[in-house]
Design an enzyme around this catalytic site. Structure first.
Site, PDB file in Angstrom:
ATOM      1  N   GLY A 228       0.788  -1.222   0.000  1.00 20.45           N
ATOM      2  CA  GLY A 228       0.000   0.000   0.000  1.00 20.45           C
ATOM      3  C   GLY A 228       0.820   1.272   0.000  1.00 20.45           C
ATOM      4  CE  LYS A 229       6.390   0.563  -2.739  1.00 25.38           C
ATOM      5  NZ  LYS A 229       5.874  -0.805  -2.858  1.00 25.38           N
ATOM      6  CB  THR A 230       0.687   3.868  -4.720  1.00 23.87           C
ATOM      7  OG1 THR A 230       1.891   3.423  -5.362  1.00 23.87           O
ATOM      8  CG2 THR A 230       0.068   4.977  -5.548  1.00 23.87           C
ATOM      9  CD  GLU A 254       4.487   0.686  -9.729  1.00 22.38           C
ATOM     10  OE1 GLU A 254       4.841  -0.502  -9.706  1.00 22.38           O
ATOM     11  OE2 GLU A 254       4.258   1.348  -8.703  1.00 22.38           O
ATOM     12  NE  ARG A 263      -3.819   2.509  -6.752  1.00 19.44           N
ATOM     13  CZ  ARG A 263      -3.060   1.781  -5.952  1.00 19.44           C
ATOM     14  NH1 ARG A 263      -2.573   2.315  -4.849  1.00 19.44           N
ATOM     15  NH2 ARG A 263      -2.795   0.530  -6.224  1.00 19.44           N
ATOM     16  NE  ARG A 396      14.905  -4.376  -6.201  1.00 17.16           N
ATOM     17  CZ  ARG A 396      13.936  -4.688  -7.051  1.00 17.16           C
ATOM     18  NH1 ARG A 396      12.685  -4.442  -6.720  1.00 17.16           N
ATOM     19  NH2 ARG A 396      14.204  -5.256  -8.206  1.00 17.16           N
ATOM     20  N   GLY A 399      22.851   1.223  -0.127  1.00 20.41           N
ATOM     21  CA  GLY A 399      22.868   1.705   1.244  1.00 20.41           C
ATOM     22  C   GLY A 399      22.839   3.211   1.319  1.00 20.41           C
ATOM     23  NE  ARG A 440      20.617  12.441   8.920  1.00 18.73           N
ATOM     24  CZ  ARG A 440      20.792  12.296   7.609  1.00 18.73           C
ATOM     25  NH1 ARG A 440      20.457  13.281   6.799  1.00 18.73           N
ATOM     26  NH2 ARG A 440      21.281  11.185   7.121  1.00 18.73           N
TER      27      ARG A 440
END
Length: 517
Positions: A228-230, A254, A263, A396, A399, A440
């Site tokens: 559910g990122k989008t 995408e 959406r 992914r 780093g 941070r």
């Protein structure tokens, strides 16, 4: 009467700006700057912040400056004798005119008093020469019918962008004016009734922890596919643009603009996605549609579905949006689909690192937060039980994403992995955990939200519906609990009781994968 000549240039005629003209240069100043560096050891510190070897017009001067740079890099003194010896070692001594020419440079200047001013003039001449060179290359290619116009436009934009980036240098400033600015921002934040200092996400507990998305921050939101990122960032985009009237730019690499807007329509109208897709709405549903869609139509929300968007294209687009519409936040879906065109990366990992650094630089340049979605590696799938909770090492391809990001958030829905209850037997159906793994400038922790797949949106959990009988502290309309990522010895946090999340989908539903939006 003599016939009047038509001196007007035809549109197809080439204009050679270099014919009969000398390139911009300042040879005397180049000699004076080099001479000053040979006379005073501290002069190089000033010059090195402004000039690089290519900035000198004369090859001879480039070699001498390179020799001085080499000596300073080894923390050795740079004078007539050492520079002459370094040029001999480089095999350039004869090319520069021997030791005699190096000696004559010191007679060109009395002191290094004006070396910074002279260096900036040399740099301006270099920029002028580069602009002439770039325009010449573009002009030549523009006459080549085999060149693709779009590629040529991108090359021109990239070349000028790289040149402008090199000229953007900021000096260190005294702390007093910075403190004054910080105090003013604190006072402004204190006057706000919501207690936020950044752009609000619309999720109560998330905003409490972050104080809103902060200017110049790069925020990475990562999850495995179908988490559910989008939906999450679109829920936020809707909240920011509709509820808080903040300008939002969404770059979707995408999905198309129409898919993205569909959406948003489903989330706003709460109508079933299939009905939105095929248009089979009942009269009362059309009324509901017309009523609720008005809030989206007037929202300061801008969408861009450019496929394979490059860093340079993104920067140009964001600059225009910032100037024309004063956007307050930028969302990118998603980072791994971008490319670093024009940066010449060695491999994919290096390319992602370049993209990540560029996004952080863009956030600082425009002074707006940038939210970039990111994929997670398959390592998550190979773990069992509670081990499927994402961790920073799952990011992914690079780093550098973790390193550059000011905040890293993960989306975790236990229900997706057929985990329907926690260790206390409380239902996890319809529950989404937003894991703040890195912050941070603030605290980490986990925020629980309700995920409604039938409406493709995330919502705050209503405290009234669940109370606080599960060891969670109610804050506003959401609940929070300590992050087990930072303290793995904490016991698992229980979830609200079953049936309170409003999801009517069967357990393990493939709704998201089958959903056309």
């Amino acid at each position: 009467m003599a016939e009047k000549r038509n001196t007007k240039r035809k549109p197809t005629e080439a204009v050679d700006l270099g014919v009969g003209k000398m390139p911009p240069q300042a040879l005397e100043l180049e000699e004076a700057v080099l001479g000053a560096m040979l006379l005073e050891k501290d002069a190089f510190v000033t010059v090195s912040e402004i000039l690089k070897p290519d900035c000198f017009y004369k090859d001879t001067h480039q070699y001498i400056y390179e020799a001085i740079t080499n000596l300073n890099g080894r923390q050795e003194p740079a004078d007539i004798l050492t520079v002459t010896e370094e040029l001999r070692r480089m095999g350039r001594l004869e090319e520069v005119g021997g030791a005699f020419y190096v000696t004559t440079l010191t007679s060109r200047v009395a002191s290094a008093a004006h070396i910074e001013y002279h260096s900036r003039i040399i740099y301006q001449k270099f920029l002028q020469r580069e602009m002439i060179r770039i325009s010449g290359v573009i002009q030549t290619k523009a006459y080549d019918e085999s060149e693709d116009v779009n590629d040529l436009l991108e090359e021109a934009e990239n070349s000028l962008f790289m040149l402008s980036q090199g000229s953007m240098k900021r000096d260190a400033v005294p702390i007093r004016p910075v403190i004054t600015e910080a105090i003013e921002l604190i006072k402004i934040a204190g006057k706000r009734t919501d207690g936020l200092s950044g752009v609000p996400s619309g999720f109560t507990e998330l905003d409490r922890i972050t104080s809103g998305w902060q200017s110049s921050d790069m925020i990475v939101i990562a999850a495995r596919p179908a988490m559910g990122k989008t939906a999450f960032v679109l829920s936020m985009a809707r909240n920011m643009a509709v509820k808080y009237r903040q300008g939002v730019a969404v770059f979707s690499l995408e999905m198309s603009n129409v898919q993205l807007v569909n959406r948003l329509i489903v989330a706003e109208t709460e109508l079933h996605p299939d009905k939105i897709k095929n248009g089979k709405l009942e009269p009362y549903e059309w009324e509901q549609f017309d009523h609720k869609i008005k809030s989206l139509e007037d929202a300061p929300l801008f969408v861009d579905d450019t496929a394979g968007l490059s860093v340079f294209e993104l920067r140009a687009k964001c600059r225009r949006l910032k100037k024309q519409h004063n956007i307050k936040i930028i969302i990118i879906d998603y980072l791994q689909l971008m490319n670093a065109s024009g940066m010449n990366p060695g491999n994919r990992q290096e390319e992602v690192s370049m993209i990540s650094r560029s996004l952080k630089g863009l956030a600082k340049e425009l002074n707006v937060p940038i939210i970039a979605l990111s994929q997670l590696s398959r390592a998550v799938e190979n773990r069992t039980g509670d081990g499927k909770r994402p961790q920073l090492s799952d990011l992914r391809e690079s780093g550098a994403i973790e390193q550059d990001a000011d905040m890293v958030l993960f989306i975790h829905r236990p229900e997706y992995y057929k985990i329907t209850e926690d260790e206390q037997g409380n239902s996890l159906i319809g529950l989404a955990e937003i894991i703040i793994a890195k912050h941070r400038n603030g605290a980490t922790g986990d925020v629980r939200l309700r995920f409604r797949p039938e409406a493709i949106r995330f919502e705050d959990i209503e405290v009234d519906n669940y109370g606080s009988g599960f060891g969670m502290e109610p804050v506003g309309e959401a609940m929070t609990f300590g992050s087990r990522m930072n303290n793995p010895v904490l016991p698992p946090t229980p979830a609200p009781a079953a049936g309170n999340f409003g999801s009517n989908l069967p357990l393990g539903s493939s709704f998201e994968r089958d959903n056309p939006f």
